[in-house]
Write a protein that holds these residues in place. Structure first.
Motif, PDB file in Angstrom:
ATOM      1  N   PHE A 127      26.414  49.482  48.271  1.00 31.80           N
ATOM      2  CA  PHE A 127      27.537  50.151  47.608  1.00 31.80           C
ATOM      3  C   PHE A 127      28.813  49.320  47.765  1.00 31.80           C
ATOM      4  CE2 PHE A 127      31.054  53.279  47.772  1.00 31.80           C
ATOM      5  CZ  PHE A 127      30.956  53.752  46.473  1.00 31.80           C
ATOM      6  N   PHE A 128      29.009  48.783  48.959  1.00 27.32           N
ATOM      7  CA  PHE A 128      30.188  47.971  49.244  1.00 27.32           C
ATOM      8  C   PHE A 128      30.186  46.695  48.387  1.00 27.32           C
ATOM      9  CE2 PHE A 128      32.444  44.855  52.001  1.00 27.32           C
ATOM     10  CZ  PHE A 128      33.707  45.437  51.933  1.00 27.32           C
ATOM     11  N   SER A 129      29.038  46.114  48.199  1.00 32.70           N
ATOM     12  CA  SER A 129      28.960  44.902  47.385  1.00 32.70           C
ATOM     13  C   SER A 129      29.291  45.205  45.918  1.00 32.70           C
ATOM     14  CB  SER A 129      27.572  44.272  47.486  1.00 32.70           C
ATOM     15  OG  SER A 129      26.600  45.069  46.836  1.00 32.70           O
ATOM     16  N   HIS A 130      28.866  46.372  45.431  1.00 30.34           N
ATOM     17  CA  HIS A 130      29.213  46.752  44.041  1.00 30.34           C
ATOM     18  C   HIS A 130      30.708  47.006  43.905  1.00 30.34           C
ATOM     19  CE1 HIS A 130      25.258  46.812  42.254  1.00 30.34           C
ATOM     20  NE2 HIS A 130      24.783  47.511  43.283  1.00 30.34           N
ATOM     21  N   ILE A 131      31.317  47.589  44.904  1.00 30.81           N
ATOM     22  CA  ILE A 131      32.772  47.827  44.853  1.00 30.81           C
ATOM     23  C   ILE A 131      33.509  46.493  44.811  1.00 30.81           C
ATOM     24  CG2 ILE A 131      34.737  48.670  46.196  1.00 30.81           C
ATOM     25  CD1 ILE A 131      33.026  50.991  47.081  1.00 30.81           C
ATOM     26  N   LEU A 132      33.105  45.536  45.669  1.00 36.92           N
ATOM     27  CA  LEU A 132      33.764  44.225  45.680  1.00 36.92           C
ATOM     28  C   LEU A 132      33.625  43.532  44.332  1.00 36.92           C
ATOM     29  CD1 LEU A 132      32.786  42.742  49.164  1.00 36.92           C
ATOM     30  CD2 LEU A 132      34.999  43.591  48.451  1.00 36.92           C
ATOM     31  N   THR A 133      32.448  43.553  43.757  1.00 40.13           N
ATOM     32  CA  THR A 133      32.222  42.895  42.471  1.00 40.13           C
ATOM     33  C   THR A 133      33.031  43.568  41.366  1.00 40.13           C
ATOM     34  OG1 THR A 133      29.994  42.350  43.214  1.00 40.13           O
ATOM     35  CG2 THR A 133      30.440  42.120  40.870  1.00 40.13           C
ATOM     36  N   THR A 134      33.064  44.894  41.356  1.00 40.49           N
ATOM     37  CA  THR A 134      33.819  45.624  40.327  1.00 40.49           C
ATOM     38  C   THR A 134      35.315  45.324  40.436  1.00 40.49           C
ATOM     39  OG1 THR A 134      32.170  47.389  40.415  1.00 40.49           O
ATOM     40  CG2 THR A 134      34.271  47.910  39.356  1.00 40.49           C
ATOM     41  N   LEU A 135      35.842  45.331  41.651  1.00 41.16           N
ATOM     42  CA  LEU A 135      37.262  44.998  41.829  1.00 41.16           C
ATOM     43  C   LEU A 135      37.534  43.556  41.402  1.00 41.16           C
ATOM     44  CD1 LEU A 135      38.153  46.679  45.256  1.00 41.16           C
ATOM     45  CD2 LEU A 135      38.946  47.325  42.982  1.00 41.16           C
ATOM     46  N   GLY A 136      36.614  42.661  41.703  1.00 39.75           N
ATOM     47  CA  GLY A 136      36.784  41.273  41.293  1.00 39.75           C
ATOM     48  C   GLY A 136      36.820  41.128  39.788  1.00 39.75           C
ATOM     49  N   VAL A 137      35.937  41.832  39.080  1.00 39.55           N
ATOM     50  CA  VAL A 137      35.911  41.757  37.608  1.00 39.55           C
ATOM     51  C   VAL A 137      37.191  42.356  37.019  1.00 39.55           C
ATOM     52  CG1 VAL A 137      34.718  42.615  35.554  1.00 39.55           C
ATOM     53  CG2 VAL A 137      33.402  41.694  37.458  1.00 39.55           C
ATOM     54  N   LEU A 138      37.614  43.508  37.536  1.00 34.65           N
ATOM     55  CA  LEU A 138      38.854  44.131  37.035  1.00 34.65           C
ATOM     56  C   LEU A 138      40.063  43.235  37.284  1.00 34.65           C
ATOM     57  CD1 LEU A 138      38.366  47.886  38.058  1.00 34.65           C
ATOM     58  CD2 LEU A 138      38.255  46.886  35.764  1.00 34.65           C
ATOM     59  N   LEU A 139      40.119  42.639  38.485  1.00 38.63           N
ATOM     60  CA  LEU A 139      41.242  41.761  38.795  1.00 38.63           C
ATOM     61  C   LEU A 139      41.204  40.504  37.932  1.00 38.63           C
ATOM     62  CD1 LEU A 139      43.658  41.703  40.663  1.00 38.63           C
ATOM     63  CD2 LEU A 139      42.258  40.527  42.363  1.00 38.63           C
ATOM     64  N   ALA A 140      40.016  40.037  37.582  1.00 37.36           N
ATOM     65  CA  ALA A 140      39.905  38.864  36.716  1.00 37.36           C
ATOM     66  C   ALA A 140      40.443  39.180  35.323  1.00 37.36           C
ATOM     67  CB  ALA A 140      38.452  38.409  36.633  1.00 37.36           C
ATOM     68  N   PHE A 141      40.069  40.331  34.775  1.00 38.08           N
ATOM     69  CA  PHE A 141      40.602  40.704  33.451  1.00 38.08           C
ATOM     70  C   PHE A 141      42.105  40.933  33.505  1.00 38.08           C
ATOM     71  CE2 PHE A 141      36.162  42.179  32.346  1.00 38.08           C
ATOM     72  CZ  PHE A 141      35.946  41.178  31.420  1.00 38.08           C
ATOM     73  N   ALA A 142      42.591  41.557  34.570  1.00 31.40           N
ATOM     74  CA  ALA A 142      44.034  41.793  34.699  1.00 31.40           C
ATOM     75  C   ALA A 142      44.773  40.469  34.817  1.00 31.40           C
ATOM     76  CB  ALA A 142      44.306  42.671  35.914  1.00 31.40           C
ATOM     77  N   SER A 143      44.224  39.525  35.574  1.00 35.21           N
ATOM     78  CA  SER A 143      44.857  38.211  35.734  1.00 35.21           C
ATOM     79  C   SER A 143      44.864  37.463  34.414  1.00 35.21           C
ATOM     80  CB  SER A 143      44.109  37.378  36.780  1.00 35.21           C
ATOM     81  OG  SER A 143      44.132  38.022  38.024  1.00 35.21           O
ATOM     82  N   LEU A 144      43.783  37.558  33.676  1.00 38.36           N
ATOM     83  CA  LEU A 144      43.714  36.894  32.382  1.00 38.36           C
ATOM     84  C   LEU A 144      44.728  37.492  31.409  1.00 38.36           C
ATOM     85  CD1 LEU A 144      42.180  34.769  30.721  1.00 38.36           C
ATOM     86  CD2 LEU A 144      40.595  36.555  30.054  1.00 38.36           C
ATOM     87  N   LEU A 145      44.801  38.792  31.380  1.00 36.86           N
ATOM     88  CA  LEU A 145      45.778  39.473  30.503  1.00 36.86           C
ATOM     89  C   LEU A 145      47.194  39.115  30.933  1.00 36.86           C
ATOM     90  CD1 LEU A 145      46.202  41.486  28.186  1.00 36.86           C
ATOM     91  CD2 LEU A 145      46.195  43.293  29.906  1.00 36.86           C
ATOM     92  N   PHE A 146      47.441  39.123  32.242  1.00 36.90           N
ATOM     93  CA  PHE A 146      48.764  38.791  32.758  1.00 36.90           C
ATOM     94  C   PHE A 146      49.125  37.352  32.409  1.00 36.90           C
ATOM     95  CE2 PHE A 146      51.568  37.577  36.358  1.00 36.90           C
ATOM     96  CZ  PHE A 146      52.592  38.489  36.116  1.00 36.90           C
ATOM     97  N   THR A 147      48.158  36.436  32.456  1.00 36.24           N
ATOM     98  CA  THR A 147      48.403  35.031  32.123  1.00 36.24           C
ATOM     99  C   THR A 147      48.767  34.880  30.654  1.00 36.24           C
ATOM    100  OG1 THR A 147      46.766  34.393  33.778  1.00 36.24           O
ATOM    101  CG2 THR A 147      47.363  32.732  32.181  1.00 36.24           C
ATOM    102  N   VAL A 148      48.079  35.599  29.807  1.00 40.40           N
ATOM    103  CA  VAL A 148      48.375  35.520  28.362  1.00 40.40           C
ATOM    104  C   VAL A 148      49.770  36.070  28.079  1.00 40.40           C
ATOM    105  CG1 VAL A 148      47.699  36.408  26.088  1.00 40.40           C
ATOM    106  CG2 VAL A 148      45.964  35.574  27.674  1.00 40.40           C
ATOM    107  N   VAL A 149      50.098  37.205  28.708  1.00 41.28           N
ATOM    108  CA  VAL A 149      51.416  37.820  28.472  1.00 41.28           C
ATOM    109  C   VAL A 149      52.518  36.909  28.999  1.00 41.28           C
ATOM    110  CG1 VAL A 149      52.895  39.757  29.136  1.00 41.28           C
ATOM    111  CG2 VAL A 149      50.546  40.177  28.430  1.00 41.28           C
ATOM    112  N   VAL A 150      52.341  36.351  30.182  1.00 42.65           N
ATOM    113  CA  VAL A 150      53.359  35.465  30.765  1.00 42.65           C
ATOM    114  C   VAL A 150      53.498  34.209  29.920  1.00 42.65           C
ATOM    115  CG1 VAL A 150      53.836  34.008  32.777  1.00 42.65           C
ATOM    116  CG2 VAL A 150      53.114  36.346  33.095  1.00 42.65           C
ATOM    117  N   GLY A 151      52.374  33.697  29.437  1.00 41.61           N
ATOM    118  CA  GLY A 151      52.444  32.507  28.586  1.00 41.61           C
ATOM    119  C   GLY A 151      53.239  32.779  27.317  1.00 41.61           C
ATOM    120  N   LEU A 152      53.070  33.950  26.727  1.00 41.42           N
ATOM    121  CA  LEU A 152      53.823  34.285  25.519  1.00 41.42           C
ATOM    122  C   LEU A 152      55.305  34.449  25.830  1.00 41.42           C
ATOM    123  CD1 LEU A 152      51.387  36.826  23.803  1.00 41.42           C
ATOM    124  CD2 LEU A 152      51.914  34.493  23.080  1.00 41.42           C
ATOM    125  N   ILE A 153      55.635  35.076  26.952  1.00 41.98           N
ATOM    126  CA  ILE A 153      57.044  35.304  27.308  1.00 41.98           C
ATOM    127  C   ILE A 153      57.739  33.971  27.607  1.00 41.98           C
ATOM    128  CG2 ILE A 153      58.549  36.306  29.073  1.00 41.98           C
ATOM    129  CD1 ILE A 153      56.576  38.608  29.288  1.00 41.98           C
TER     130      ILE A 153
END
Length: 150
Positions: A3-29
């Protein structure tokens, strides 16, 4: 643990998408404003998000892989070890060695008596010859027997 390994992987995937979105937004600004100081600090924040993302994904995957390997090892039948045959060299015969020193003392043989030789004159030819007392010997010249009396 799974269960702990699934939580770590899920948080990693969410943080990766958030970082990617944040990078695109910052690049545009930053492209619209043209400010280099702001873009440098924003890019530093973006990279700070990527390191935890990578770590979360890596450790989540590693925990699941170790659990899977343990389950596979437990499900395989345990092979009975083959008995080990001990090969012993053939027994060797023990040979006893002893050093025996025998000292044999023997009595010395009595010295032989010196034979007394007597000079005898031949009656046939008159030649003289030394003959041991009590024995007889032929004459060297004529062959007549010579006897010495002791």
């Amino acid at each position: 643990m799974r269960f702990f390994s699934h939580i770590l992987t899920t948080l990693g995937v969410l943080l990766a998408f958030a970082s990617l979105l944040f990078t695109v937004v910052v690049g545009l600004i930053t492209s619209e404003s043209g400010s280099s100081d702001l873009s440098t600090s924003i890019w530093a924040l973006v990279f700070m998000f990527y390191l935890p993302t990578f770590l979360l994904l890596f450790f989540g995957h590693r925990i699941r892989r170790n659990l899977r390997l343990k389950l596979e090892a437990a499900s395989q039948p345990v092979q009975q070890p083959r008995p080990v045959q001990v090969i012993q060299p053939p027994p060797q015969q023990r040979v006893e060695t002893r050093t025996v020193i025998n000292v044999v003392e023997s009595k010395p043989a009595p010295a032989p008596k010196k034979a007394v030789s007597v000079s005898v004159e031949c009656k046939g030819c008159g030649a003289r010859k030394a003959v041991i007392a009590g024995e007889s010997s032929p004459c060297d010249y004529c062959g007549s027997p010579l006897t010495a009396r002791g």
